[in-house]
Design a protein around this motif. Structure first.
Motif, PDB file in Angstrom:
ATOM      1  N   HIS A  26      11.897  10.307  -6.867  1.00 57.19           N
ATOM      2  CA  HIS A  26      11.506  10.532  -5.470  1.00 57.19           C
ATOM      3  C   HIS A  26      10.209   9.809  -5.116  1.00 57.19           C
ATOM      4  CE1 HIS A  26       9.850  12.991  -2.043  1.00 57.19           C
ATOM      5  NE2 HIS A  26      11.043  12.680  -1.591  1.00 57.19           N
ATOM      6  N   GLY A  27       9.252   9.804  -6.014  1.00 54.48           N
ATOM      7  CA  GLY A  27       7.993   9.134  -5.739  1.00 54.48           C
ATOM      8  C   GLY A  27       8.179   7.637  -5.519  1.00 54.48           C
ATOM      9  N   LYS A  28       9.026   7.015  -6.333  1.00 50.34           N
ATOM     10  CA  LYS A  28       9.289   5.579  -6.175  1.00 50.34           C
ATOM     11  C   LYS A  28      10.045   5.297  -4.880  1.00 50.34           C
ATOM     12  CE  LYS A  28       9.319   4.455 -11.116  1.00 50.34           C
ATOM     13  NZ  LYS A  28      10.111   3.899 -12.243  1.00 50.34           N
ATOM     14  N   ILE A  29      10.959   6.200  -4.523  1.00 52.31           N
ATOM     15  CA  ILE A  29      11.710   6.024  -3.274  1.00 52.31           C
ATOM     16  C   ILE A  29      10.760   6.055  -2.086  1.00 52.31           C
ATOM     17  CG2 ILE A  29      13.402   7.101  -1.748  1.00 52.31           C
ATOM     18  CD1 ILE A  29      14.880   8.078  -4.234  1.00 52.31           C
ATOM     19  N   VAL A  30       9.828   7.012  -2.077  1.00 45.54           N
ATOM     20  CA  VAL A  30       8.875   7.139  -0.965  1.00 45.54           C
ATOM     21  C   VAL A  30       7.980   5.914  -0.885  1.00 45.54           C
ATOM     22  CG1 VAL A  30       6.909   8.457  -0.105  1.00 45.54           C
ATOM     23  CG2 VAL A  30       8.918   9.653  -0.997  1.00 45.54           C
ATOM     24  N   ARG A  31       7.439   5.483  -2.025  1.00 51.34           N
ATOM     25  CA  ARG A  31       6.541   4.322  -2.020  1.00 51.34           C
ATOM     26  C   ARG A  31       7.271   3.065  -1.579  1.00 51.34           C
ATOM     27  NH1 ARG A  31       4.632   6.910  -6.745  1.00 51.34           N
ATOM     28  NH2 ARG A  31       5.987   5.595  -8.043  1.00 51.34           N
ATOM     29  N   ARG A  32       8.504   2.907  -2.017  1.00 46.22           N
ATOM     30  CA  ARG A  32       9.268   1.716  -1.632  1.00 46.22           C
ATOM     31  C   ARG A  32       9.542   1.707  -0.130  1.00 46.22           C
ATOM     32  NH1 ARG A  32      12.606  -2.108  -3.959  1.00 46.22           N
ATOM     33  NH2 ARG A  32      14.374  -2.784  -2.674  1.00 46.22           N
ATOM     34  N   TYR A  33       9.870   2.871   0.425  1.00 45.74           N
ATOM     35  CA  TYR A  33      10.155   2.936   1.862  1.00 45.74           C
ATOM     36  C   TYR A  33       8.895   2.727   2.689  1.00 45.74           C
ATOM     37  CZ  TYR A  33      11.870   4.707   6.327  1.00 45.74           C
ATOM     38  OH  TYR A  33      12.214   4.835   7.644  1.00 45.74           O
ATOM     39  N   LEU A  34       7.779   3.310   2.254  1.00 41.25           N
ATOM     40  CA  LEU A  34       6.521   3.144   2.988  1.00 41.25           C
ATOM     41  C   LEU A  34       6.057   1.691   2.979  1.00 41.25           C
ATOM     42  CD1 LEU A  34       4.504   6.317   1.892  1.00 41.25           C
ATOM     43  CD2 LEU A  34       5.599   5.882   4.095  1.00 41.25           C
ATOM     44  N   LYS A  35       6.318   0.984   1.907  1.00 39.31           N
ATOM     45  CA  LYS A  35       5.925  -0.424   1.817  1.00 39.31           C
ATOM     46  C   LYS A  35       6.935  -1.350   2.491  1.00 39.31           C
ATOM     47  CE  LYS A  35       3.405   0.066  -2.567  1.00 39.31           C
ATOM     48  NZ  LYS A  35       3.360  -0.360  -3.996  1.00 39.31           N
ATOM     49  N   GLY A  36       8.108  -0.821   2.804  1.00 36.81           N
ATOM     50  CA  GLY A  36       9.164  -1.654   3.368  1.00 36.81           C
ATOM     51  C   GLY A  36       9.381  -1.424   4.844  1.00 36.81           C
ATOM     52  N   ALA A  37      10.454  -0.721   5.177  1.00 40.37           N
ATOM     53  CA  ALA A  37      10.926  -0.625   6.569  1.00 40.37           C
ATOM     54  C   ALA A  37      10.337   0.548   7.339  1.00 40.37           C
ATOM     55  CB  ALA A  37      12.454  -0.523   6.583  1.00 40.37           C
ATOM     56  N   PHE A  38       9.429   1.318   6.730  1.00 41.36           N
ATOM     57  CA  PHE A  38       8.932   2.511   7.412  1.00 41.36           C
ATOM     58  C   PHE A  38       8.219   2.170   8.716  1.00 41.36           C
ATOM     59  CE2 PHE A  38       5.263   5.278   8.256  1.00 41.36           C
ATOM     60  CZ  PHE A  38       5.923   6.457   8.560  1.00 41.36           C
ATOM     61  N   PHE A  39       7.367   1.143   8.721  1.00 36.04           N
ATOM     62  CA  PHE A  39       6.588   0.822   9.916  1.00 36.04           C
ATOM     63  C   PHE A  39       7.503   0.463  11.080  1.00 36.04           C
ATOM     64  CE2 PHE A  39       4.463  -2.340  12.626  1.00 36.04           C
ATOM     65  CZ  PHE A  39       3.405  -1.565  13.086  1.00 36.04           C
ATOM     66  N   LEU A  40       8.509  -0.387  10.830  1.00 38.83           N
ATOM     67  CA  LEU A  40       9.431  -0.765  11.896  1.00 38.83           C
ATOM     68  C   LEU A  40      10.224   0.433  12.390  1.00 38.83           C
ATOM     69  CD1 LEU A  40      10.810  -4.185  10.592  1.00 38.83           C
ATOM     70  CD2 LEU A  40       9.009  -3.783  12.266  1.00 38.83           C
ATOM     71  N   ASP A  41      10.641   1.302  11.460  1.00 38.91           N
ATOM     72  CA  ASP A  41      11.390   2.491  11.867  1.00 38.91           C
ATOM     73  C   ASP A  41      10.526   3.423  12.705  1.00 38.91           C
ATOM     74  OD1 ASP A  41      13.544   1.517  10.533  1.00 38.91           O
ATOM     75  OD2 ASP A  41      13.368   2.845   8.803  1.00 38.91           O
ATOM     76  N   PHE A  42       9.244   3.560  12.322  1.00 43.22           N
ATOM     77  CA  PHE A  42       8.354   4.456  13.051  1.00 43.22           C
ATOM     78  C   PHE A  42       8.073   3.936  14.462  1.00 43.22           C
ATOM     79  CE2 PHE A  42       4.048   5.697  14.337  1.00 43.22           C
ATOM     80  CZ  PHE A  42       4.180   7.073  14.345  1.00 43.22           C
ATOM     81  N   VAL A  43       7.804   2.639  14.573  1.00 41.69           N
ATOM     82  CA  VAL A  43       7.519   2.062  15.885  1.00 41.69           C
ATOM     83  C   VAL A  43       8.732   2.171  16.799  1.00 41.69           C
ATOM     84  CG1 VAL A  43       6.973  -0.096  17.091  1.00 41.69           C
ATOM     85  CG2 VAL A  43       5.736   0.515  15.020  1.00 41.69           C
ATOM     86  N   SER A  44       9.923   2.024  16.229  1.00 39.08           N
ATOM     87  CA  SER A  44      11.135   2.015  17.060  1.00 39.08           C
ATOM     88  C   SER A  44      11.489   3.387  17.619  1.00 39.08           C
ATOM     89  CB  SER A  44      12.321   1.473  16.252  1.00 39.08           C
ATOM     90  OG  SER A  44      12.692   2.386  15.225  1.00 39.08           O
ATOM     91  N   ILE A  45      10.900   4.476  17.098  1.00 37.51           N
ATOM     92  CA  ILE A  45      11.231   5.809  17.603  1.00 37.51           C
ATOM     93  C   ILE A  45      10.171   6.330  18.564  1.00 37.51           C
ATOM     94  CG2 ILE A  45      12.514   6.382  15.504  1.00 37.51           C
ATOM     95  CD1 ILE A  45      10.151   8.183  14.723  1.00 37.51           C
ATOM     96  N   ILE A  46       9.121   5.552  18.839  1.00 40.46           N
ATOM     97  CA  ILE A  46       8.110   5.997  19.804  1.00 40.46           C
ATOM     98  C   ILE A  46       8.743   6.068  21.186  1.00 40.46           C
ATOM     99  CG2 ILE A  46       5.898   5.453  20.894  1.00 40.46           C
ATOM    100  CD1 ILE A  46       5.079   4.037  18.348  1.00 40.46           C
ATOM    101  N   PRO A  47       8.714   7.211  21.835  1.00 37.92           N
ATOM    102  CA  PRO A  47       9.369   7.357  23.165  1.00 37.92           C
ATOM    103  C   PRO A  47       8.491   6.798  24.293  1.00 37.92           C
ATOM    104  CG  PRO A  47       8.430   9.446  22.512  1.00 37.92           C
ATOM    105  CD  PRO A  47       8.175   8.495  21.363  1.00 37.92           C
ATOM    106  N   PHE A  48       8.463   5.474  24.417  1.00 36.40           N
ATOM    107  CA  PHE A  48       7.618   4.861  25.441  1.00 36.40           C
ATOM    108  C   PHE A  48       8.015   5.314  26.843  1.00 36.40           C
ATOM    109  CE2 PHE A  48       7.354   1.779  21.914  1.00 36.40           C
ATOM    110  CZ  PHE A  48       5.974   1.723  21.775  1.00 36.40           C
ATOM    111  N   GLY A  49       9.303   5.526  27.054  1.00 35.19           N
ATOM    112  CA  GLY A  49       9.757   5.946  28.372  1.00 35.19           C
ATOM    113  C   GLY A  49       9.281   7.335  28.758  1.00 35.19           C
TER     114      GLY A  49
END
Length: 232
Positions: free
Chosen positions: A71-94
């Motif tokens: 689990h620790g490796k999964i979290v670190r890999r996701y945080l270093k990878g696609a997490f930022f793009l996924d987080f930005v894409s869910i911001i409800p700008f509208g």
């Protein structure tokens, strides 16, 4: 995955058209069904983002096709990878216009927030992950997969370009100074136009005709704008 696929199709088609063809209003607009659907899609992608912290990950063949189950490796890999793009894409700008803050009520801020909704298109990267996940189980040949990919790309490119034409005509300058100018007020006496270019569906259809991708796919000629008759 089926829910994510439906949400991805919605994201690819609806937000660009909403940004391009809906009229901006100063202050928060009335809550509509489309707004509620947008927030529901945001919630779907939010839970999908949380799920990524717990899904096992298979490394590519170049790294041995090993499954990561720690689990620790999964979290670190996701945080270093696609997490930022996924987080930005869910911001409800509208939804920021409903916060009551004065800065979000200014017309320029409203237009900026509308444009930032296109950040949702970053979610399309999730589609590539789903394809990679199920590529091994696909029964299509390479030729069939490439053909299907080309068809999907052509449809999406034509749709996005039609929305880009609508955005350019509606939100950049004024309609009189854009490509919509010759079509206003029914065109000119020499070249009358039998439709109302103010209608979003007419704007989309005309923008689709101006799309080079759709022209090549259907062998249609370009839409020639009639000359604008002088006023007065």
């Amino acid at each position: 995955d089926a829910v994510i696929c439906v949400a991805l199709v919605y994201t690819a088609l609806v937000p660009p058209a909403e940004v391009a063809f809906s009229k901006p209003s100063k202050g928060p607009p009335p809550i509509s069904v489309l707004f509620l659907i947008n927030q529901a899609v945001n919630v779907v992608f939010f839970f999908d983002m949380l799920l990524q912290f717990f899904l096992h990950v298979q490394l590519p063949k170049s790294q041995g096709s090993i499954w990561i189950r720690n689990h620790g490796k999964i979290v670190r890999r996701y945080l270093k990878g696609a997490f930022f793009l996924d987080f930005v894409s869910i911001i409800p700008f509208g939804a920021l216009t409903y916060t009551g803050m004065a800065v979000f009520s200014e017309m320029q801020a409203v237009r900026l927030l509308r444009l930032l909704r296109l950040v949702k298109l970053l979610r399309m990267l999730r589609g590539s992950r789903l394809i990679m996940r199920y590529r091994a189980s696909m029964t299509l040949s390479i030729t069939g997969a490439n053909l299907m990919g080309f068809i999907v790309f052509t449809i999406l490119a034509s749709h996005w370009l039609a929305c880009a034409w609508g955005f350019a005509g509606n939100l950049i300058g004024t309609k009189e100074n854009s490509w919509m100018g010759p079509f206003l007020d029914g065109g000119s006496e020499a070249n009358p136009v039998p439709w109302n270019i103010e209608e979003p569906k007419i704007q989309f259809a005309t923008g689709a005709g101006l799309s080079p991708f759709l022209e090549r796919a259907t062998s249609l000629g370009r839409v020639a704008a009639p000359p604008r008759a002088p006023r007065g």
